[in-house]
Design an enzyme around this catalytic site. Structure first.
Site, PDB file in Angstrom:
ATOM      1  N   PRO A 113      -0.977  -3.571   2.824  1.00 31.94           N
ATOM      2  CA  PRO A 113      -2.151  -3.817   3.662  1.00 31.94           C
ATOM      3  C   PRO A 113      -3.292  -2.895   3.261  1.00 31.94           C
ATOM      4  CG  PRO A 113      -0.500  -2.536   4.861  1.00 31.94           C
ATOM      5  CD  PRO A 113       0.128  -2.940   3.568  1.00 31.94           C
ATOM      6  N   GLN A 164       0.748  -6.087   9.529  1.00 32.91           N
ATOM      7  CA  GLN A 164       0.751  -4.643   9.777  1.00 32.91           C
ATOM      8  C   GLN A 164      -0.056  -4.342  11.023  1.00 32.91           C
ATOM      9  OE1 GLN A 164      -2.357  -2.799   9.013  1.00 32.91           O
ATOM     10  NE2 GLN A 164      -1.546  -0.878   9.819  1.00 32.91           N
ATOM     11  N   THR A 192       2.381   0.825  11.400  1.00 34.11           N
ATOM     12  CA  THR A 192       1.976   2.027  10.674  1.00 34.11           C
ATOM     13  C   THR A 192       1.979   3.218  11.621  1.00 34.11           C
ATOM     14  OG1 THR A 192       0.679   0.843   9.025  1.00 34.11           O
ATOM     15  CG2 THR A 192       0.091   3.130   9.413  1.00 34.11           C
ATOM     16  N   LYS A 310       6.232   1.948   8.855  1.00 32.32           N
ATOM     17  CA  LYS A 310       5.559   2.408   7.633  1.00 32.32           C
ATOM     18  C   LYS A 310       4.974   3.797   7.865  1.00 32.32           C
ATOM     19  CE  LYS A 310       1.883   1.040   4.385  1.00 32.32           C
ATOM     20  NZ  LYS A 310       0.865   2.081   4.642  1.00 32.32           N
ATOM     21  N   SER A 332       6.154   6.210   2.876  1.00 32.01           N
ATOM     22  CA  SER A 332       4.742   6.155   2.496  1.00 32.01           C
ATOM     23  C   SER A 332       4.003   7.369   3.006  1.00 32.01           C
ATOM     24  CB  SER A 332       4.098   4.887   3.088  1.00 32.01           C
ATOM     25  OG  SER A 332       2.689   4.897   2.914  1.00 32.01           O
ATOM     26  N   HIS A 334       0.621   7.039   2.887  1.00 28.97           N
ATOM     27  CA  HIS A 334      -0.655   6.338   3.047  1.00 28.97           C
ATOM     28  C   HIS A 334      -1.526   6.499   1.804  1.00 28.97           C
ATOM     29  CE1 HIS A 334      -2.650   4.203   6.431  1.00 28.97           C
ATOM     30  NE2 HIS A 334      -3.739   4.397   5.712  1.00 28.97           N
ATOM     31  N   ARG A 337      -3.932   9.499   1.674  1.00 34.57           N
ATOM     32  CA  ARG A 337      -5.194   9.438   2.413  1.00 34.57           C
ATOM     33  C   ARG A 337      -5.150  10.129   3.773  1.00 34.57           C
ATOM     34  NH1 ARG A 337      -8.831   5.705   1.198  1.00 34.57           N
ATOM     35  NH2 ARG A 337      -9.072   4.846   3.296  1.00 34.57           N
ATOM     36  N   GLY A 388      -0.701  -1.060  -3.682  1.00 37.20           N
ATOM     37  CA  GLY A 388      -1.921  -0.885  -2.928  1.00 37.20           C
ATOM     38  C   GLY A 388      -3.185  -0.932  -3.756  1.00 37.20           C
ATOM     39  N   ARG A 389      -3.675   0.224  -4.183  1.00 35.66           N
ATOM     40  CA  ARG A 389      -4.967   0.282  -4.866  1.00 35.66           C
ATOM     41  C   ARG A 389      -5.086  -0.669  -6.058  1.00 35.66           C
ATOM     42  NH1 ARG A 389      -4.318   5.838  -3.285  1.00 35.66           N
ATOM     43  NH2 ARG A 389      -6.132   6.616  -2.107  1.00 35.66           N
TER      44      ARG A 389
END
Length: 438
Positions: A113, A164, A192, A310, A332, A334, A337, A388-389
């Protein structure tokens, strides 16, 4: 030569796997002078995408918490592990499929997500969904999406998706979000845990840029009946003149952004207090700092979907979640971040898998860039990975096709790595194929 001296009879040449298919397509295009517009190298992919982004988009997508130590830890953790190929294994067919919870995966990969993706490209969630569907890759819709989940689900076709959830302080909104996801056919609910407050993100702070404060990334909320009811209650209860705002060019642009992203006609929204009130209502209810195990215990009465947590990094938390009947966890941080100098997700995966044993469903998020990364994560105990990215970088460069190309490149490298080390199935990928370096 005697019979015993002869090599064994060979089977018919098998059809190429996804890795060879992808390679062949790229090389054939090269014959006529066409190179991939989405770089196949992870560093080049990020660099090319970053050149297309605005300063605000680069800060949001590429930035991390604090000094970026956690982002570095994620990559350093992968770099410590070395693959040990085996030879003469005659592996000609690879099966990359896996069933995770109730979801069939063609490869052990889901798209993570992502919030406020429209910073990168308008209608980001629709484009990501199209790219996911083109490759048969499940997409985990974000609460902070830029398109309503109903529109995004329509783009997925028959490809599975998960939803999510950021747990709001407004419980009717939590139930409404879950109910909408269930009605659309989501196959799992991903809660999350690590963003009950936003981490310290210097890149965004230096620009004074929070997408949500401009109405970006709140489409799940402004399309939600419970949120709209709360919003209108607040507008109706407001007393006295509106708060005065300095009239600057930035303020005007922010107001236009809020107005454009709020449902309805732009001209009507300009005359309405609701677009600005929607942002304020969101900021006041977005995530719940008081989220606890007691909140999670209510989920069994609120949804029939498999529940995935998550943001788990400590083995004690993983063990407690599974004892509480949670269906799966995503290890995770994140993407680096939230907490600077956090443990790398891959390192946490090793500790958690050692604690909980081989049976529970454990996924990995954060730091995954390549097919070789996915291979290492699987060898260390992940059932699948969230990407992700990189898929945002593909989105920046080529929209839905860019997302699909990034996925195909990652899966191709995983497939070829399996073929070269002698792993015919995902179950063949284990720690015996790795050594830890320094």
């Amino acid at each position: 030569m005697t019979t015993t001296d002869r090599p064994p009879a060979t089977a018919p040449t098998p059809a190429p796997g996804r890795g060879r298919d992808r390679q062949t397509a790229v090389y054939r295009a090269g014959v006529v002078g066409r190179r991939p517009r989405v770089p196949v190298d992870a560093a080049a992919l990020q660099a090319a995408a970053s050149r297309t982004m605005s300063r605000r988009a680069r800060a949001y997508v590429d930035g991390g918490a604090g000094e970026g130590a956690t982002m570095r830890h994620n990559r350093e953790a992968f770099d410590r592990w070395r693959v040990v190929p085996r030879v003469l294994h005659a592996t000609t067919h690879r099966d990359l499929s896996r069933r995770v919870l109730a979801t069939d995966l063609a490869a052990p990969l889901l798209l993570a997500p992502v919030g406020a993706g429209a910073l990168v490209r308008p209608d980001s969630d629709l484009l990501i969904a199209r790219g996911a569907a083109a490759t048969g890759t499940p997409y985990v819709f974000s609460s902070q999406g830029c398109n309503p989940m109903e529109d995004t689900a329509a783009e997925m076709g028959t490809t599975p998706f998960w939803y999510q959830l950021y747990w709001s302080t407004h419980e009717p909104l939590v139930d409404s979000m879950i109910g909408r996801a269930e009605a659309l056919g989501a196959q799992a609910l991903v809660v999350t845990l690590d963003t009950t407050v936003l981490g310290w993100r210097p890149q965004d702070l230096s620009l004074g840029s929070l997408p949500f404060a401009r109405g970006e990334g709140i489409a799940q909320y402004t399309s939600d009946p419970a949120f709209l009811a709360l919003l209108r209650e607040r507008v109706a209860a407001a007393q006295g003149p509106a708060e005065k705002v300095d009239v600057t060019l930035a303020a005007v642009r922010s107001l236009v952004s809020m107005t454009r992203r709020f449902p309805g006609r732009f001209v009507d929204n300009l005359r309405s207090p609701e677009p600005r009130a929607a942002v304020e209502t969101f900021l006041g209810t977005y995530s719940n700092p008081a989220l606890s195990w007691d909140h999670l215990a209510t989920l069994r009465h609120r949804t029939s979907l498999p529940v995935v947590l998550k943001g788990v990094l400590h083995p004690d938390d993983a063990e407690r979640a599974l004892e509480a009947g949670i269906d799966a966890i995503v290890v995770s941080n994140h993407g680096g971040r939230q907490v600077d100098r956090s443990v790398a997700s891959l390192d946490a995966l090793v500790a958690i898998r050692d604690r909980v044993g081989p049976d529970p469903t454990v996924l990995l998020d954060s730091g995954v860039r390549t097919g070789a990364d996915v291979f290492v994560a699987l060898a260390l105990g992940a059932d699948a990975c969230l990407l992700g990215r990189p898929h945002l970088y593909g989105l920046a460069l080529a929209g839905a096709e860019g997302v699909a190309e990034v996925v195909e490149n990652v899966v191709a490298e995983l497939d070829l790595t399996m073929g070269l080390v002698g792993a015919a199935t995902l179950d063949d990928i284990g720690r015996g194929l790795l050594v830890e370096g320094r």
